[in-house]
Structure formats: structure tokens, C-alpha cells
Scaffold this active site. Sequence first.
Site, PDB file in Angstrom:
ATOM      1  CD  GLU A   1      55.497  39.849  12.112  1.00 25.06           C
ATOM      2  OE1 GLU A   1      56.143  40.762  12.622  1.00 25.06           O
ATOM      3  OE2 GLU A   1      55.194  39.834  10.914  1.00 25.06           O
TER       4      GLU A   1
ATOM      5  CD  GLU B   1      60.381  39.655  13.492  1.00 25.18           C
ATOM      6  OE1 GLU B   1      60.125  40.655  12.806  1.00 25.18           O
ATOM      7  OE2 GLU B   1      60.011  38.514  13.204  1.00 25.18           O
TER       8      GLU B   1
END
Length: 468
Positions: free
Chosen positions: A171, A362
Site C-alpha cells: 500500500e 487483499e
Amino acid sequence: MGKFPENFLWGGAVAANQCEGAYLEDGKGLSVQDVLPRGIRGERTKEPTKDNMKLVGIDFYHRYEEDIRLFAEMGFKVFRTSIAWSRIFPKGDEEVPNEAGLVFYDRLFDECRKYGMEPLVTISHYETPLYLAEHYNGWTNRKLIAFYERYVRVIFERYKGKVKYWLTFNEINSILHAPFMSGGIGTPKEELTEQALYQAVHHELVASALAVKIGHGIMPEAKIGCMILSMPTYPLTPSPDDVIQVMEDEHKNYFFGDVHARGKYPGYMKRYFREHGIEIAMEPGDEEILKNTVDFVSFSYYMSCCGSADESGEKGNGNLLGGVSNPTLQASDWGWQIDPKGLRYVLNMFWDRWQKPLFIVENGLGAADKLVEDGSGSFTVEDDYRIQYLHDHLVQVGEALLDGVEVMGYTSWGCIDVVSASTAELKKRYGYIYVDRNDDGTGTLNRYKKKSFYWYKDVIASNGECLQ
Ligand code: BGP
């Protein structure tokens, strides 16, 4: 009619700091996580404290064989985890790696391969060695590029026959919102200038592109991707002002994918820098390095939000980035708004923009599960709500595949319960496998299969055909 391609990579994901525990074992150094007992919302401590659930995690460091066996039983083709940087370079700036740390991942990856499961390895998942945060102020310092380079060279050389799929930074866009956890930046958020923050971003982007270059040199077969936190933002109203606001908000996230996939800084970002007095210090050669674009784009997806030009709008809870609440959506118990169609939307947007294979690494529902007797003397969790969430999202992945989007795989988050990242609690569970450990430190650490375990096994066995 099969929507999911034959070689679709089904699996699950975790991160070292949220599951391994053993925070000082075999020469591991401290990472930024070891001083964040309450996750990003809490204060950092001077030293690790007993109430920090990550120090023990779910004891994956000692129980990985049992856990990998359970993943294999579900039929996983891929298992995403991270290498804890501070197991390999305990302080981060050493010349020589810690052999005991390297041995652990040899064993872990061998165990995956034993079952024909591909490891998908995040090189840096919110785990910057604490020493680099304290002595270099993390990624604000250009020296981090060289330390990261040394680290990736070591792990690429070591695991080249065992790991084909790599992600450079988890991320990566989250550094804008959680500079300490994401970028090891010690400066308190209120004092951190945009100049310093975007300089740190530049260093990470150069390091990421360098990893792609080095990785391809050492492992010609490897697939190296970036990893982005995706949270699509919809205009709260049809007002053009809201639309433009959302476009500008989205640019802040697209920026990271644009550099990784297109190999250069986009014009809208140069404008932003110009108008905000930000001057990125580039060294000769940086622009050339950035041209090493990724093989694929991976991302997390949990929720969407709205954006509005009216700053008085009520902000909802969210995964690091937050926006205005969407009045048409329900939220999880942690306030994350559930939006399966947003996943189809993101897949299409990213595909249209970058034309790179996409990997959903995810997705999942954090919930407070209840362990109940299963009638045969053991225990289980009746997690129909989780099955519903995952089902609905996978149906939308199927829709995106029909739209022509190239999707490589899907690793749901926290395939076994782990300590949460944003709030550092075990109560917020995502797994197909329940871990008996509670936030007060009690529990046997035993593993129990939830109802979703059997559901996901069927999804994989039927290559998604059982999803209606
Ligand atoms: C992402 C992180 C993960 C993970 C997940 C769920 O932002 O990459 O590490 O934990 O979100 O978040 P949380 O654990 O806070 O529920």
C-alpha cells in the site's frame, strides 16, 4: 462457462508483523510495528510494551507448518506474506545480513512449495526497521534507497529459485496518511511538511523501480508488482465541483500507480508540486530508473467512499484513507463501508488506465467472530456474514473478467486470523481459520476451521464456478 482463467492464483494473504510474533528471536531487530501497540490510531511507545499484540502475533513463526498445511487443505495456489526486513537486516544499515533470519524464510518458502503453493512476497509491509526510523527519519532520507537495495539484492539472490511473485511496498500510497507506519518517518505528522513527505515518496518510488530492475536481472522469470491501497471515491453529488474534487483526490492515489506503470511523473502531480512550493530533489539517473515499470499492479480493496467539494461533510471511518460516508451503503462493525461493485469498478479503472495484469492481494471482512462447539467435540465459527462478503466481491471479480479485465489472482486478507494493522487488535478477525488468542493475551493459540474454510475450499476447487 468458466469466468475465472484456468491458472487463476487463488489464495490468502498475511504480513510478517501481524502474524509471526517472535519479535526478537534469531537475531531479529525491532521494526516500527514493535512500538505501535495501538496501530496507527494510537501513540508510539519508546520501547515494545507487553500489551502490543504483534510481539507474539499468532505465533506463526513457530506454527507455520500447521498453518501452511491448512492453507493447502483449502487448495491455495498462492500464499502472500512479507519478509520482515528487520529479520534480515536487524538495524537496516548493516553490510551483512542475519543468516538465521534468511533460514527462517527458506523453511517457510520450502514448506509452501512442498504443497505446490507459490509464495507471493511483500518486500516491505509496514515493517521498516525501527533503527532506520530513529536514526535516518525513515524514507525522508535518500540513504534508505541504498539500504533497501542491499536488502532486495540479498533476498532476490537467496530466494530466486523459490519465489517468483514479488511486491515492492505494501500500500505504497498509504505513506501520505500514515507516515511512521508506512514510511518509518519519525517526524510527528503535524510537523511533517509536504515537501519532506513527497521527497520520501520519491525515494520509495525510485527504490521500487530499482527493485524491479535488479529483480529482473537476477530472476528473469520473476513477476514484480507494485501494491496500492485502492478506495474508489464517488462524487457525493452530481455537482461538477464534487466531480473535480474527486478527480483531484483520486489523482493522489493514481499518482503511485501511474509512476509504477508508466515510468514517469504525471503532469497533474507536477502541477500540484508547483502550486504547493514542493521541489523534489532528483539525482541524475532517477528518471531513468523510474522507467523500470512493474510487471503487474496489485492492490487491496475493502471499501469505497465519497468525495465532496464541501469540506463540512461528515467523514466516515476507513482503511487509512477516509472519505465522506456513502448514504447508500452499509458498513462493517468497524465502519468500513461494504461495496462489492466498487471492486468491479476499480478493476476496470485500473485496467483501462494501465493495461497491466491486476492482482487483488487483499480483500475481506473484519468481524468479531464467536467460537462455538461444532457438535463433534471441536470448535468452529458460523461466519455466514464473511462468506456473504467474500462471495459478493468474487461475483464482481467475475463481472470484471467478463468485461475483459486481466486478473491474475485473488488473495483474501488475513486468511488466518492475525493482529489488525490499523487498530492492532485480534478481535477484528478476517480468517478462514480462527486463532484462539484474545486481546488480553489469553488463549491457547489453537487453530479452528470456520465455516468459511469449507466454503473457500469449494470456491477454489470449482475455480469460482460455485459462485452464483
Ligand atoms: C491493509 C493492510 C493490512 C491489513 C488490512 C486490514 O491496510 O495492508 O496489513 O491489516 O489493511 O486492515 P486492519 O487490519 O486494520 O483491519
